[in-house]
Design a protein around this motif. Structure first.
Motif, PDB file in Angstrom:
ATOM      1  N   VAL A   7      28.345  -5.631-110.951  1.00 21.40           N
ATOM      2  CA  VAL A   7      29.578  -5.372-111.693  1.00 21.40           C
ATOM      3  C   VAL A   7      30.356  -6.674-111.871  1.00 21.40           C
ATOM      4  N   MET A   8      30.430  -7.486-110.805  1.00 24.76           N
ATOM      5  CA  MET A   8      31.109  -8.785-110.899  1.00 24.76           C
ATOM      6  C   MET A   8      30.439  -9.680-111.937  1.00 24.76           C
ATOM      7  N   TYR A   9      29.128  -9.563-112.058  1.00 21.82           N
ATOM      8  CA  TYR A   9      28.385 -10.371-113.023  1.00 21.82           C
ATOM      9  C   TYR A   9      28.548  -9.832-114.446  1.00 21.82           C
ATOM     10  N   GLY A  10      28.532  -8.515-114.573  1.00 17.93           N
ATOM     11  CA  GLY A  10      28.473  -7.898-115.892  1.00 17.93           C
ATOM     12  C   GLY A  10      29.779  -7.846-116.637  1.00 17.93           C
ATOM     13  N   ILE A  11      30.918  -7.927-115.925  1.00 15.64           N
ATOM     14  CA  ILE A  11      32.207  -7.762-116.605  1.00 15.64           C
ATOM     15  C   ILE A  11      32.618  -9.001-117.384  1.00 15.64           C
ATOM     16  N   GLU A  12      31.868 -10.097-117.229  1.00 15.57           N
ATOM     17  CA  GLU A  12      32.321 -11.348-117.822  1.00 15.57           C
ATOM     18  C   GLU A  12      32.039 -11.460-119.319  1.00 15.57           C
ATOM     19  N   GLY A  13      31.577 -10.359-119.921  1.00 12.53           N
ATOM     20  CA  GLY A  13      31.567 -10.328-121.375  1.00 12.53           C
ATOM     21  C   GLY A  13      32.980 -10.485-121.907  1.00 12.53           C
ATOM     22  N   ASP A  14      33.965 -10.083-121.095  1.00 13.19           N
ATOM     23  CA  ASP A  14      35.374 -10.336-121.386  1.00 13.19           C
ATOM     24  C   ASP A  14      35.786 -11.573-120.599  1.00 13.19           C
ATOM     25  N   PRO A  15      36.031 -12.705-121.243  1.00 13.83           N
ATOM     26  CA  PRO A  15      36.340 -13.935-120.510  1.00 13.83           C
ATOM     27  C   PRO A  15      37.559 -13.833-119.602  1.00 13.83           C
ATOM     28  N   LEU A  16      38.479 -12.907-119.911  1.00  6.26           N
ATOM     29  CA  LEU A  16      39.651 -12.746-119.055  1.00  6.26           C
ATOM     30  C   LEU A  16      39.280 -12.232-117.666  1.00  6.26           C
ATOM     31  N   LEU A  17      38.057 -11.710-117.531  1.00  2.89           N
ATOM     32  CA  LEU A  17      37.638 -11.129-116.254  1.00  2.89           C
ATOM     33  C   LEU A  17      36.674 -12.032-115.497  1.00  2.89           C
ATOM     34  N   ARG A  18      36.608 -13.313-115.855  1.00  3.81           N
ATOM     35  CA  ARG A  18      35.729 -14.231-115.131  1.00  3.81           C
ATOM     36  C   ARG A  18      36.067 -14.245-113.645  1.00  3.81           C
ATOM     37  N   LEU A  50      21.612 -20.007-103.230  1.00  7.70           N
ATOM     38  CA  LEU A  50      22.153 -21.133-103.987  1.00  7.70           C
ATOM     39  C   LEU A  50      21.081 -21.844-104.805  1.00  7.70           C
ATOM     40  N   ARG A  51      19.821 -21.462-104.608  1.00  9.35           N
ATOM     41  CA  ARG A  51      18.741 -21.986-105.440  1.00  9.35           C
ATOM     42  C   ARG A  51      18.257 -20.952-106.443  1.00  9.35           C
ATOM     43  N   GLU A  52      18.901 -19.797-106.474  1.00  7.92           N
ATOM     44  CA  GLU A  52      18.436 -18.699-107.315  1.00  7.92           C
ATOM     45  C   GLU A  52      19.313 -18.544-108.563  1.00  7.92           C
ATOM     46  N   ARG A  53      18.696 -18.150-109.646  1.00  6.97           N
ATOM     47  CA  ARG A  53      19.402 -17.827-110.876  1.00  6.97           C
ATOM     48  C   ARG A  53      19.326 -16.320-111.098  1.00  6.97           C
ATOM     49  N   ALA A  54      20.238 -15.815-111.885  1.00  4.51           N
ATOM     50  CA  ALA A  54      20.233 -14.393-112.227  1.00  4.51           C
ATOM     51  C   ALA A  54      19.397 -14.194-113.489  1.00  4.51           C
ATOM     52  N   VAL A  55      18.368 -13.366-113.387  1.00  3.33           N
ATOM     53  CA  VAL A  55      17.459 -13.117-114.510  1.00  3.33           C
ATOM     54  C   VAL A  55      17.657 -11.683-114.969  1.00  3.33           C
ATOM     55  N   GLY A  56      18.082 -11.513-116.226  1.00  3.97           N
ATOM     56  CA  GLY A  56      18.360 -10.188-116.753  1.00  3.97           C
ATOM     57  C   GLY A  56      17.144  -9.521-117.340  1.00  3.97           C
ATOM     58  N   ASN A  57      17.320  -8.245-117.655  1.00  3.13           N
ATOM     59  CA  ASN A  57      16.246  -7.449-118.247  1.00  3.13           C
ATOM     60  C   ASN A  57      16.737  -6.918-119.587  1.00  3.13           C
ATOM     61  N   PRO A  58      16.183  -7.389-120.699  1.00  2.00           N
ATOM     62  CA  PRO A  58      16.698  -6.980-122.002  1.00  2.00           C
ATOM     63  C   PRO A  58      16.392  -5.538-122.384  1.00  2.00           C
ATOM     64  N   ILE A  59      15.491  -4.879-121.641  1.00  2.00           N
ATOM     65  CA  ILE A  59      15.102  -3.527-122.046  1.00  2.00           C
ATOM     66  C   ILE A  59      15.668  -2.449-121.134  1.00  2.00           C
ATOM     67  N   SER A  60      16.600  -2.831-120.258  1.00  3.17           N
ATOM     68  CA  SER A  60      17.133  -1.849-119.320  1.00  3.17           C
ATOM     69  C   SER A  60      18.578  -2.180-118.986  1.00  3.17           C
ATOM     70  N   PRO A  61      19.384  -1.137-118.714  1.00  2.74           N
ATOM     71  CA  PRO A  61      20.754  -1.392-118.261  1.00  2.74           C
ATOM     72  C   PRO A  61      20.823  -1.820-116.806  1.00  2.74           C
ATOM     73  N   ALA A  62      19.684  -1.852-116.098  1.00  4.49           N
ATOM     74  CA  ALA A  62      19.685  -2.285-114.706  1.00  4.49           C
ATOM     75  C   ALA A  62      20.183  -3.719-114.614  1.00  4.49           C
ATOM     76  N   PRO A  63      20.855  -4.083-113.519  1.00 10.35           N
ATOM     77  CA  PRO A  63      21.427  -5.427-113.402  1.00 10.35           C
ATOM     78  C   PRO A  63      20.349  -6.486-113.231  1.00 10.35           C
ATOM     79  N   PRO A  64      20.739  -7.756-113.355  1.00  6.35           N
ATOM     80  CA  PRO A  64      19.764  -8.827-113.157  1.00  6.35           C
ATOM     81  C   PRO A  64      19.250  -8.844-111.725  1.00  6.35           C
ATOM     82  N   ARG A  65      18.193  -9.607-111.516  1.00  6.48           N
ATOM     83  CA  ARG A  65      17.718  -9.833-110.155  1.00  6.48           C
ATOM     84  C   ARG A  65      17.725 -11.334-109.902  1.00  6.48           C
ATOM     85  N   TRP A  66      17.737 -11.696-108.628  1.00  7.17           N
ATOM     86  CA  TRP A  66      17.775 -13.098-108.243  1.00  7.17           C
ATOM     87  C   TRP A  66      16.362 -13.653-108.166  1.00  7.17           C
TER      88      TRP A  66
END
Length: 465
Positions: A7-18, A50-66
């Motif tokens: 949720v913390m990751y996904g809300i940033e489509g609105d920049p005011l919620l960074r 701290l060495r991991e990036r968030a990788v999203g899934n374009p075909i699912s609403p499931a959140p990214p994984r590290w």
């Protein structure tokens, strides 16, 4: 990625919620560059997130994984900066930290960065450590940053360097589909099973204690509804505007005075802190001819358990109304405020927060963003406090003089964060100049509020940096 992290990751489509968290560390000198490089390398091996990036899934609403970033380069995340003015001040360094906080991360890389600011007056330096809220909360970020500190200017033997995590094979479409499906099934199961268990437990308790159970279940249902209900407009119509700009200011409060004030009133340190924030908001409004009977506060409730990793989030948001500071406060106001904060801390809906946020994480980002935005943008002030090191610490050969967090505004007009370090409590104020027309004046109001609450003969006073 956990539900709350998502949720913390996904809300940033609105920049005011960074949701970037900034730790500001003022040093009595410039740290050794070789030691900084070595310590950051060790830090990222101790905490592989701290060495991991968030990788999203374009075909699912499931959140990214590290996933381990196959192109991880620690030098990208560590930047040395010298401010343009010779003998730059502490406020100059805070202004630079505020600019850092306003920018978004490169989401193709791990979500953190460190800037070392040199050339401050008297040869001092500052470190700005910024981390995304999906990586860790304030307590977790502090635990991770502790790996940067030493108890002496010359660090002892730190032991063998941990092995670096190996990058995974680049995830293909099938792997991401499996990950997404597993998350969705697990989340649905938890929401459904958790709801069923709650219903069964309530039914069982109804048989043994029908009246108490009915009251408790009704309170839980109302609390859960309030947790997810849009908050509407902020209580302060004067501080209702929002922008992407941040202003950082800082107050230092003697910790002995703060503890003494809490002891005299038989309340917690957090109550004195919250009273000072409410007093400052009330005073700031009165001085400009605005009436504000109460303000809406967002305060995180720590839900960490022994053994929880520093990475990820372990807190639940408590939103409640606090009377704005009165010009002639009642003698028992701290006692009443303690009751109010205790009610918020023990709100029965907090126990359901993990299940509720798993349900939110299943929704597409735009819907999650809209729901979360409705919760966060109606807040006047966010406030948090965390305990820091109780003794002086050093960072790569330089003594830490100031250690203070600046929590994200995330829709609020102001976020006030307190951290105790050695014999001081450092208060970082992140204010939105679109809402707070004069951040320096508000900071002065907050310093006055702390001074009024903690004044005791023979002790040094509150000061703003």
């Amino acid at each position: 990625m956990g539900a709350f992290d998502a949720v913390m990751y996904g809300i940033e489509g609105d920049p005011l919620l960074r949701t970037g968290i900034v730790a500001f560390i003022a040093l009595d000198g410039s740290p050794d560059p070789a030691q900084v490089s070595a310590r950051v390398e060790r830090l990222t091996r101790i905490f592989p997130r701290l060495r991991e990036r968030a990788v999203g899934n374009p075909i699912s609403p499931a959140p990214p994984r590290w996933e381990i970033d196959p192109n991880f380069d620690p030098s990208y995340h560590v930047r040395w900066r010298r401010l343009p003015d010779d003998d730059a001040t502490m406020q100059d360094a805070l202004d630079y930290a505020a600019r850092v906080s306003e920018s978004d991360f490169d989401h193709s890389r791990p979500l953190w960065e460190i800037a070392i600011v040199t050339g401050l007056v008297d040869g001092r330096a500052a470190v700005v450590f910024k981390i995304h809220h999906s990586v860790a909360d304030g307590m977790g970020g502090l635990a991770m940053s502790a790996a940067l500190f030493d108890l002496a200017a010359e660090p002892g033997d730190l032991g063998p360097l941990p092995d670096a995590p190996d990058p995974e094979e680049p995830s293909d479409l099938l792997a991401r589909f499996v990950h997404a499906t597993r998350f969705e099934l697990d989340a649905v199961e938890e929401v459904v099973v958790g709801g069923a268990k709650f219903a069964l437990r309530t039914a069982r308790d109804l048989l043994t204690s029908p009246l108490d159970t009915t009251v408790a279940a009704g309170r839980t249902a109302l609390s859960a509804a309030a947790m997810l209900a849009p908050q509407g407009a902020p209580k302060s119509r004067w501080m209702a505007d929002r922008s992407l700009t941040c202003t950082f200011t800082l107050i230092e409060v003697p910790l002995a005075e703060l503890k003494a004030a809490a002891h005299r009133a038989e309340v917690t340190l957090n109550v004195v802190f919250m009273a000072a924030v409410a007093d400052a908001v009330g005073t700031y409004h009165r001085r400009h001819g605005h009436d504000l009977p109460e303000l809406r506060v967002n305060m995180p409730v720590n839900q960490r358990r022994p053994g929880d990793e520093p990475t990820s989030n372990h807190w639940a948001p408590a939103r409640f109304l606090v009377p704005a500071g009165d010009e002639h406060p009642a003698p028992d106001r701290l006692t009443r405020l303690q009751r109010l904060l205790e009610e918020a801390r023990t709100d029965p809906a907090l126990g359901l927060s993990d299940m509720l946020y798993k349900a939110l994480a299943l929704l597409p980002d735009p819907i999650t963003e809209r729901l979360a935005g409705g919760l966060m943008k109606g807040v006047d002030v966010a406030a948090t406090n965390v305990p820091g090191p109780p003794v002086p610490v050093y960072l790569c050969g330089a003594k830490v003089d100031v250690l203070v967090p600046f929590a994200p505004k995330s829709g609020a007009a102001i976020n006030v964060a307190l951290l105790t370090y050695d014999d001081a409590a450092f208060v970082g104020i992140n204010s939105d100049p679109a809402a707070v027309e004069d951040p320096a004046e508000f900071t002065a109001c907050l310093a006055e509020a702390f001074a009024a609450l903690t004044a005791e003969p023979g002790l040094r006073g509150v000061r703003a940096h």
